[in-house]
Motif scaffolding. Structure first.
Motif, mmCIF file in Angstrom:
data_model
loop_
_atom_site.group_PDB
_atom_site.id
_atom_site.type_symbol
_atom_site.label_atom_id
_atom_site.label_comp_id
_atom_site.label_asym_id
_atom_site.label_seq_id
_atom_site.Cartn_x
_atom_site.Cartn_y
_atom_site.Cartn_z
ATOM 1 N N UNK A 1 8.659 -1.851 -105.833
ATOM 2 C CA UNK A 1 9.420 -1.224 -106.908
ATOM 3 C C UNK A 1 8.961 -1.755 -108.264
ATOM 4 N N UNK A 2 8.768 -3.075 -108.344
ATOM 5 C CA UNK A 2 8.290 -3.669 -109.588
ATOM 6 C C UNK A 2 6.910 -3.176 -109.968
ATOM 7 N N UNK A 3 6.061 -2.970 -108.963
ATOM 8 C CA UNK A 3 4.713 -2.470 -109.228
ATOM 9 C C UNK A 3 4.758 -1.059 -109.811
ATOM 10 N N UNK A 4 5.629 -0.210 -109.259
ATOM 11 C CA UNK A 4 5.767 1.144 -109.786
ATOM 12 C C UNK A 4 6.364 1.117 -111.189
ATOM 13 N N UNK B 1 6.759 4.245 -103.613
ATOM 14 C CA UNK B 1 7.966 5.031 -103.840
ATOM 15 C C UNK B 1 7.656 6.241 -104.715
ATOM 16 N N UNK B 2 8.432 7.290 -104.498
ATOM 17 C CA UNK B 2 8.229 8.537 -105.226
ATOM 18 C C UNK B 2 8.897 8.496 -106.592
ATOM 19 N N UNK C 1 5.289 15.129 -111.003
ATOM 20 C CA UNK C 1 5.538 16.569 -110.839
ATOM 21 C C UNK C 1 4.326 17.409 -111.200
ATOM 22 N N UNK C 2 3.581 17.024 -112.233
ATOM 23 C CA UNK C 2 2.438 17.814 -112.676
ATOM 24 C C UNK C 2 1.107 17.200 -112.247
ATOM 25 N N UNK C 3 1.149 16.310 -111.257
ATOM 26 C CA UNK C 3 -0.064 15.680 -110.752
ATOM 27 C C UNK C 3 -0.769 16.643 -109.800
ATOM 28 N N UNK C 4 -1.942 17.092 -110.180
ATOM 29 C CA UNK C 4 -2.674 18.061 -109.367
ATOM 30 C C UNK C 4 -3.128 17.480 -108.032
ATOM 31 N N UNK D 1 2.623 17.530 -102.571
ATOM 32 C CA UNK D 1 4.042 17.887 -102.593
ATOM 33 C C UNK D 1 4.834 16.858 -103.409
ATOM 34 N N UNK D 2 4.677 16.866 -104.725
ATOM 35 C CA UNK D 2 5.392 15.892 -105.557
ATOM 36 C C UNK D 2 6.883 16.187 -105.579
ATOM 37 N N UNK D 3 7.712 15.164 -105.730
ATOM 38 C CA UNK D 3 9.160 15.405 -105.825
ATOM 39 C C UNK D 3 9.483 16.214 -107.081
ATOM 40 N N UNK D 4 10.416 17.147 -106.953
ATOM 41 C CA UNK D 4 10.797 17.959 -108.104
ATOM 42 C C UNK D 4 12.228 17.667 -108.542
ATOM 43 N N UNK D 5 12.730 16.505 -108.146
ATOM 44 C CA UNK D 5 14.049 16.037 -108.548
ATOM 45 C C UNK D 5 13.959 14.554 -108.876
ATOM 46 N N UNK D 6 14.897 14.050 -109.663
ATOM 47 C CA UNK D 6 14.968 12.619 -109.881
ATOM 48 C C UNK D 6 15.071 11.907 -108.537
ATOM 49 N N UNK D 7 14.260 10.911 -108.318
ATOM 50 C CA UNK D 7 14.320 10.132 -107.095
ATOM 51 C C UNK D 7 15.270 8.943 -107.293
#
Length: 310
Positions: A51-54, A253-254, A259-262, A266-272
């Protein structure tokens, strides 16, 4: 509470977007001791190191580890331009819902002046250059280096924050570059070196706070096909309520920031859970806490959210 602007950036987008789902209530399972620390009981279900890394990946590095992270001190008031009024309102409402969940103050006045702008245009880079040429209010608070950093962003979204520096009493303080220039002038004139007089600075408290005065996000219209208002509002929340960027590496973690990463199939489209915990951590801590000590309880907040969903 619709806040739309008539300034000329292009024709409005009238694509139909899906109405947002009702925002989930966040169950407040946080226990605080007298120091404000968070206590989580039970087995660990979140890897704190990952989590800290992200968190470090999506947070632009401040000038020094002693500088606090930037955040809004005034209530937020989102404005959307480039969508139909109905769809713009959906994005605004979603951002308000997210802000309340994250503990960010909101301005409930229907006529409030927007300090968060989400703008849909044909070409974000071209629009940003036009704003620079006109010295528009949306970019007026950016110095040369910050404007340059915006132009170096890649992808269909450009985002930036106009930040003011204040002392603990809310009085404006010169930026480091302005202070250095003033110090040089003072030496030349034989005057004393200017500074920020504080009495409570310590290892855990800085002499300043960094307030986001204005956040702006330009989105390429052609990139939002297939996205609903909830996705747009959630992404805008993470790019405007904090000084963040899309992650630059793969993480455990997502985050909706992909969202706009080509390259993400299947990127998350909601707040994680991570996204919400990140904002909650930022806005629940002291505004003058050094960045090296900030965001240390994101994993605990994620665990609380995960347990609430069980």
């Amino acid at each position: 509470m619709t806040r739309l602007s008539a300034f000329a950036l292009g024709a409005a987008l009238c694509a139909s977007l899906t109405a947002p789902a009702v925002a989930q209530d966040v169950v407040d399972a946080v226990e605080r001791d007298r120091r404000g620390d968070i206590v989580v009981e039970g087995d660990r279900i979140v890897d704190g190191e990952e989590v800290g890394r992200l968190g470090r990946d999506i947070t632009p590095r401040p000038s020094t580890s002693q500088d606090p992270l930037a955040r809004f001190q005034r209530p937020i008031c989102p404005g959307v331009w480039g969508l139909s009024p109905e769809n713009a309102q959906l994005v605004i409402d979603r951002m308000y819902d997210n802000a309340e969940r994250a503990g960010v103050d909101i301005n409930e006045d229907p006529e409030c002046g927007a300090n968060v702008w989400v703008i849909f245009v044909d070409d974000p880079q071209e629009t940003f250059q036009q704003l620079r040429d006109e010295n528009a209010f949306l970019v007026r608070g950016l110095d040369y280096w910050k404007r340059k950093a915006v132009t170096e962003q890649e992808g269909p979204v450009l985002a930036w924050n106009v930040i003011g520096i204040y002392n603990e009493e809310g009085m404006p303080v010169a930026s480091p570059s302005e202070t250095a220039a003033a110090a040089t002038d003072a030496r030349a004139l034989g005057d004393g070196i200017p500074g920020n007089t504080v009495t409570t600075m310590s290892r855990t408290r800085t002499a300043i706070r960094q307030d986001i005065e204005l956040s702006v996000m330009l989105v390429q219209r052609s990139a939002i096909a297939g996205l609903d208002a909830v996705a747009l509002g959630d992404y805008a929340t993470m790019r405007t309520l904090a000084q963040t960027r899309p992650p630059r590496r793969e993480n455990a973690y997502d985050t909706v920031l992909t969202l706009f990463d080509e390259d993400d199939v299947s990127p998350p489209d909601r707040l994680t859970d991570f996204d919400l915990a990140y904002l909650q951590s930022l806005y629940s801590s002291r505004e003058d806490r050094p960045s090296r000590m900030a965001l240390r309880n994101v994993d605990e907040l994620m665990e609380i959210e995960a347990r609430a969903e069980e």
